[in-house]
Write a protein that holds these residues in place. Structure first.
Motif, mmCIF file in Angstrom:
data_model
loop_
_atom_site.group_PDB
_atom_site.id
_atom_site.type_symbol
_atom_site.label_atom_id
_atom_site.label_comp_id
_atom_site.label_asym_id
_atom_site.label_seq_id
_atom_site.Cartn_x
_atom_site.Cartn_y
_atom_site.Cartn_z
ATOM 1 N N VAL A 42 -12.502 4.434 -9.548
ATOM 2 C CA VAL A 42 -11.252 3.550 -8.988
ATOM 3 C C VAL A 42 -10.950 2.403 -10.167
ATOM 4 O O VAL A 42 -11.895 2.021 -10.400
ATOM 5 C CB VAL A 42 -11.416 2.997 -7.640
ATOM 6 C CG1 VAL A 42 -10.479 2.105 -7.144
ATOM 7 C CG2 VAL A 42 -11.559 3.986 -6.375
ATOM 8 N N THR A 102 -5.233 -2.350 2.063
ATOM 9 C CA THR A 102 -5.536 -3.851 1.755
ATOM 10 C C THR A 102 -5.879 -4.517 2.951
ATOM 11 O O THR A 102 -5.117 -4.621 3.889
ATOM 12 C CB THR A 102 -4.613 -4.311 0.793
ATOM 13 O OG1 THR A 102 -3.334 -4.075 1.390
ATOM 14 C CG2 THR A 102 -4.589 -3.565 -0.688
ATOM 15 N N CYS A 131 -1.907 3.898 -6.209
ATOM 16 C CA CYS A 131 -1.472 3.083 -5.249
ATOM 17 C C CYS A 131 -0.942 1.581 -5.414
ATOM 18 O O CYS A 131 -1.322 1.021 -6.464
ATOM 19 C CB CYS A 131 -2.691 2.522 -4.121
ATOM 20 S SG CYS A 131 -2.491 1.328 -3.049
ATOM 21 N N GLY A 161 0.772 -1.232 0.056
ATOM 22 C CA GLY A 161 -0.072 -0.061 0.021
ATOM 23 C C GLY A 161 1.015 1.312 -0.002
ATOM 24 O O GLY A 161 0.957 1.834 1.026
ATOM 25 N N CYS A 184 -4.666 4.210 0.361
ATOM 26 C CA CYS A 184 -5.220 3.060 -0.090
ATOM 27 C C CYS A 184 -4.984 1.843 0.976
ATOM 28 O O CYS A 184 -4.206 2.304 1.986
ATOM 29 C CB CYS A 184 -4.801 2.422 -1.457
ATOM 30 S SG CYS A 184 -2.984 2.061 -1.127
ATOM 31 N N TRP A 203 -10.421 2.459 -0.511
ATOM 32 C CA TRP A 203 -9.843 3.947 -0.559
ATOM 33 C C TRP A 203 -10.466 4.611 0.477
ATOM 34 O O TRP A 203 -11.678 4.516 0.907
ATOM 35 C CB TRP A 203 -10.109 4.509 -1.771
ATOM 36 C CG TRP A 203 -9.029 4.099 -2.778
ATOM 37 C CD1 TRP A 203 -9.129 3.150 -3.758
ATOM 38 C CD2 TRP A 203 -7.505 4.760 -3.199
ATOM 39 N NE1 TRP A 203 -7.991 2.913 -4.635
ATOM 40 C CE2 TRP A 203 -6.964 4.114 -4.141
ATOM 41 C CE3 TRP A 203 -7.052 5.923 -2.594
ATOM 42 C CZ2 TRP A 203 -5.884 4.312 -4.667
ATOM 43 C CZ3 TRP A 203 -5.698 6.044 -3.213
ATOM 44 C CH2 TRP A 203 -5.133 5.404 -4.192
ATOM 45 N N GLU A 229 1.339 4.868 -1.576
ATOM 46 C CA GLU A 229 0.551 5.862 -2.691
ATOM 47 C C GLU A 229 1.598 6.755 -3.158
ATOM 48 O O GLU A 229 2.639 7.183 -2.793
ATOM 49 C CB GLU A 229 -0.377 6.757 -1.856
ATOM 50 C CG GLU A 229 -1.459 5.879 -1.358
ATOM 51 C CD GLU A 229 -1.464 5.402 0.048
ATOM 52 O OE1 GLU A 229 -0.146 5.335 0.373
ATOM 53 O OE2 GLU A 229 -2.324 5.020 0.551
ATOM 54 N N LEU A 265 -9.494 -4.058 -2.552
ATOM 55 C CA LEU A 265 -8.896 -2.734 -2.063
ATOM 56 C C LEU A 265 -9.668 -1.545 -1.722
ATOM 57 O O LEU A 265 -10.795 -1.540 -2.564
ATOM 58 C CB LEU A 265 -7.653 -2.531 -3.343
ATOM 59 C CG LEU A 265 -6.608 -1.274 -2.909
ATOM 60 C CD1 LEU A 265 -5.681 -1.605 -3.631
ATOM 61 C CD2 LEU A 265 -7.381 -0.050 -3.369
ATOM 62 N N SER A 315 -3.637 0.275 -8.127
ATOM 63 C CA SER A 315 -4.968 0.947 -8.011
ATOM 64 C C SER A 315 -4.642 2.197 -8.293
ATOM 65 O O SER A 315 -3.851 2.937 -7.975
ATOM 66 C CB SER A 315 -5.616 0.517 -6.680
ATOM 67 O OG SER A 315 -6.781 1.291 -6.699
#
Lengths: 116, 114
Positions: B63, B91, B23, B4, B89, B34, B6, B32, B72
């Motif tokens: 997204v 996960t 991300c 993760g 983001c 946000w 960004e 995933l 992503s």
């Protein structure tokens, strides 16, 4: 819109004191979590709780930490003997499901804990 | 890099412009998410995209997810000053039966100027 409620919003405590942070998750959610965010750093996972027991905990969550769901609505995080490095924003979160039934987590607005 | 991450770390745009944040992650995921965080406040869930989805929309948010690249992106169209916040983001990792812990990235600080 249902909310996760956290109290207090701010807590100042002396080093070595015990603190209890309180959370009321969303009523139909089954999974509960505590996260923390030290100022300027990432949000870090502390512990997850499901079916009245801890399902997973991080290395941060040592013997000084404990969680409890004392009744059907509250979810608490206790720090037994606070240290300066416990100063952080603590977030409670809940989710209705997990895995394939994960629709996202609802976070509370946090408790800012300052240890002096 | 960590799970993760960004990119960019900070982004400053004018109101009305689009903002794109990216991300990347390292391990396999089933979804995933946000989140947005206003300064000193809690995290607000914005959108969840599952691993079998490639694109998802919610209002001004779009997204995308590319599982082959483990990446992503979050696009905010027609940005407003109120969109000023940090965007993360996240996960889910770990147990599927006991609640998945979220691993957060370092975030993108978005500033939308009038």
């Amino acid at each position: 819109e249902p909310e996760v409620t956290q109290t207090p919003s701010h807590q100042v405590t002396q080093m070595g004191q015990e603190v209890i942070l309180r959370c009321v998750p969303i009523s139909n959610h089954l999974y509960f979590y505590w996260y923390r965010q030290i100022l300027g750093q990432k949000v870090e996972f502390l512990v997850s709780f499901y079916n009245n027991e801890i399902s997973e905990k991080s290395e941060i969550f040592d013997d000084q930490f404990s969680v409890e769901r004392p009744d059907g609505s509250n979810f608490t995080l206790k720090i037994r003997s606070t240290k300066l490095e416990d100063s952080a924003m603590y977030f409670c979160a809940s989710s209705v499901g997990s895995g394939a039934r994960n629709y996202g987590y609802t976070f509370g607005s946090g408790t800012r804990l300052t240890v002096v | 890099s960590q799970q993760g991450e960004e990119d960019p770390q900070a982004l400053s745009i004018q109101e009305g412009e689009n903002a794109t944040m990216n991300c990347s992650y390292k391990t396999s995921i089933n979804n995933l998410q946000w989140y947005r965080q206003n300064s000193g406040r809690g995290l607000v869930h914005l959108i969840l995209i599952r691993s079998n989805e490639r694109e998802k929309h919610s209002g001004r948010l779009r997204v995308t997810l590319d599982t082959s690249k483990k990446s992503s992106s979050l696009l905010i169209t027609a940005s407003r000053a109120a969109d000023t916040a940090s965007y993360f983001c996240a996960t889910p990792q770990g147990l599927t039966g006991g609640g998945n812990k979220l691993t957060f990235g370092t975030g993108t600080q978005l500033k939308v100027e009038l």
